[in-house]
Design an enzyme around this catalytic site. Sequence first.
Site, PDB file in Angstrom:
ATOM      1  N   GLU A 162       9.998   1.092  10.260  1.00  0.00           N
ATOM      2  CA  GLU A 162      10.989   2.169  10.034  1.00  0.00           C
ATOM      3  C   GLU A 162      10.267   3.484  10.280  1.00  0.00           C
ATOM      4  O   GLU A 162       9.406   3.864   9.500  1.00  0.00           O
ATOM      5  CB  GLU A 162      11.517   2.117   8.598  1.00  0.00           C
ATOM      6  CG  GLU A 162      12.282   0.847   8.246  1.00  0.00           C
ATOM      7  CD  GLU A 162      13.554   0.671   9.049  1.00  0.00           C
ATOM      8  OE1 GLU A 162      14.051   1.661   9.629  1.00  0.00           O
ATOM      9  OE2 GLU A 162      14.037  -0.469   9.102  1.00  0.00           O
TER      10      GLU A 162
ATOM     11  N   GLU B 203       9.483  15.934  15.468  1.00  0.00           N
ATOM     12  CA  GLU B 203       9.897  15.733  14.079  1.00  0.00           C
ATOM     13  C   GLU B 203       9.057  16.677  13.227  1.00  0.00           C
ATOM     14  O   GLU B 203       7.830  16.558  13.184  1.00  0.00           O
ATOM     15  CB  GLU B 203       9.663  14.289  13.629  1.00  0.00           C
ATOM     16  CG  GLU B 203      10.187  14.056  12.225  1.00  0.00           C
ATOM     17  CD  GLU B 203       9.868  12.671  11.655  1.00  0.00           C
ATOM     18  OE1 GLU B 203       8.747  12.191  11.823  1.00  0.00           O
ATOM     19  OE2 GLU B 203      10.769  12.097  11.015  1.00  0.00           O
TER      20      GLU B 203
ATOM     21  N   CYS C 120      13.497  10.959   6.442  1.00  0.00           N
ATOM     22  CA  CYS C 120      13.512  10.497   7.824  1.00  0.00           C
ATOM     23  C   CYS C 120      14.831  10.803   8.519  1.00  0.00           C
ATOM     24  O   CYS C 120      14.862  11.087   9.705  1.00  0.00           O
ATOM     25  CB  CYS C 120      13.222   9.003   7.877  1.00  0.00           C
ATOM     26  SG  CYS C 120      14.328   8.032   6.856  1.00  0.00           S
TER      27      CYS C 120
ATOM     28  N   LYS D 191       0.857  -1.187   0.000  1.00  0.00           N
ATOM     29  CA  LYS D 191       0.000   0.000   0.000  1.00  0.00           C
ATOM     30  C   LYS D 191       0.892   1.236   0.000  1.00  0.00           C
ATOM     31  O   LYS D 191       1.529   1.555   1.000  1.00  0.00           O
ATOM     32  CB  LYS D 191      -0.900   0.055   1.241  1.00  0.00           C
ATOM     33  CG  LYS D 191      -1.950   1.156   1.086  1.00  0.00           C
ATOM     34  CD  LYS D 191      -2.601   1.557   2.383  1.00  0.00           C
ATOM     35  CE  LYS D 191      -1.846   2.629   3.113  1.00  0.00           C
ATOM     36  NZ  LYS D 191      -1.652   3.877   2.366  1.00  0.00           N
TER      37      LYS D 191
END
Length: 487
Positions: free
Chosen positions: A259, A390, A293, A183
């Site tokens: 992750e 973040e 990331c 997906k």
Amino acid sequence: MTFAFDPLSLRLPAGHFIDGAHVADTPRAELRAPSTGQVIGQVPVADAAMVDRAVTGARRALAASGWAELPPRHRLVALHRWAELIEAEAGTLARLEAVCSSRPVAQAATGDVPVTAEQIRFFAEFADKECGALAPTGAGSLGFVAAEPYGVVGAIAPWNFPISMAGWKLAPALAAGNAVVLKPSEMTPFSALCLAELAVRAGIPAGLVNVVQGDGPLTGAALVGHPGIDKVSFTGSTRAGAAIMENIARSGIKPMTLELGGKSPMLVFDDADPDLTADCLERGILPNAGQFCVAGSRIIVQRGIADALAERLAARFARPRPAPTWAESPGFSPIISEPQLRRIDGIVQAARAQGGEILCGGARFDCEGSFYRPTLIGGVSADNPAVTEEIFGPVATFQTFDTEDEGMALARHPNYGLCAGLFTRDLSRALRLTRRLEAGTVWVNRYGRSRDHILPTGGWKASGLGKDLGREAFAANRRTKSVLIDI
Ligand code: NAD
């Protein structure tokens, strides 16, 4: 090769890809190009029945094709052919990527696509080379550890590097003998459909690479919780990773690789080379407008080199010029969506309200599309939201320290541990601190991944579980079986 294209005249693949064919479905969500805000397509949202069709199809295809049982060289050959086709279709793939993401088409065509092909070849080679182990048992028995594929892997990818992330999931899973239902992000649905089509053309049996489109709460959750999914491989935010863990705990225990997010420190000592370090600091936050990331979003600098670096960074942060992702030459990337841009600006304004000093940037660009200025924030305390959260945008904080221990204390994030950058010419210090930094990857006097795909990537703490890339990613797609035979 000419890269520029007209986003409105691009033929976009539609629907899902199941059992080796495109499957139509009612479009449910509008897709906007972040470069201009214009609507460029519609995407369906696979419901539980559509996810079930993909998963049962994958199980059937896996059994019927003998993918896991045939000599492993078959997988190696097919994956190499797939990599060749991907390279040959670099232009098409790059346009499908650039039309709705933050990736400039030229960078996608010359970077993301060939590197993905390279990584597929890297994993293909494991198929017929990675061995099990003979166990040191007594002479009266034979013990060995065999490794077998899981079956069907449910893979979920983010929007920030859609082709690369799809490759990271698909290549090791297929090389190890699994089928995959992938997906992609609902914001970047198209390139994965092309990858799946090319897989079939390459001779990977139809039904082994499936793509279902949709959002997280409906499609993603149905995929993770489906009893026919043997392993989950996820890349995305820590928040969604936690929701997936919960879903797995509720719907039946299965292995997972996660992750997740990061808030990586760039720890700079007085003896670092100022020009090389400034280049690395720039490379750590400005590509893809900071939407990666491993972004080095917390710049932590020893006082003696702070002014030299602040001056160099201000010049570098003032340079980028926005350009649509379909322009011939890559410009500064857009933020993936307006809500995400507003979120970034919200954190920047909150950081300012809590005492942060905006050294440069701090606002959107004055142009169409979702572009945010490279932003550097000084004067921040450890609990400032720009330091703790973040941001996933072109925003870095700038903190100073005097002693090594002070620097290390600032570098440590209470939750995240994805990567760290360390800049010093003192070899002993580099080795000492490399051991102390709480991160899955440490880069010294450089920043960013190389093409050494053997180096695994993955986070510590809330940045993840398990690894992508490296021997570890191949191993994560197999389960071991211990066998003991009395002679
Ligand atoms: P996201 O978590 O919002 O979405 C990622 C994917 O998960 C999407 O496909 C989404 O539809 C799906 N999803 C969301 N909620 C779900 C749920 N409850 N169940 C199942 N699926 C769900 O992340 P994003 O905004 O697409 O990507 C940015 C994030 O990804 C950042 O946090 C970034 O650090 C992280 N990321 C990590 C790595 C890594 O290697 N560690 C690499 C790239 C991106």
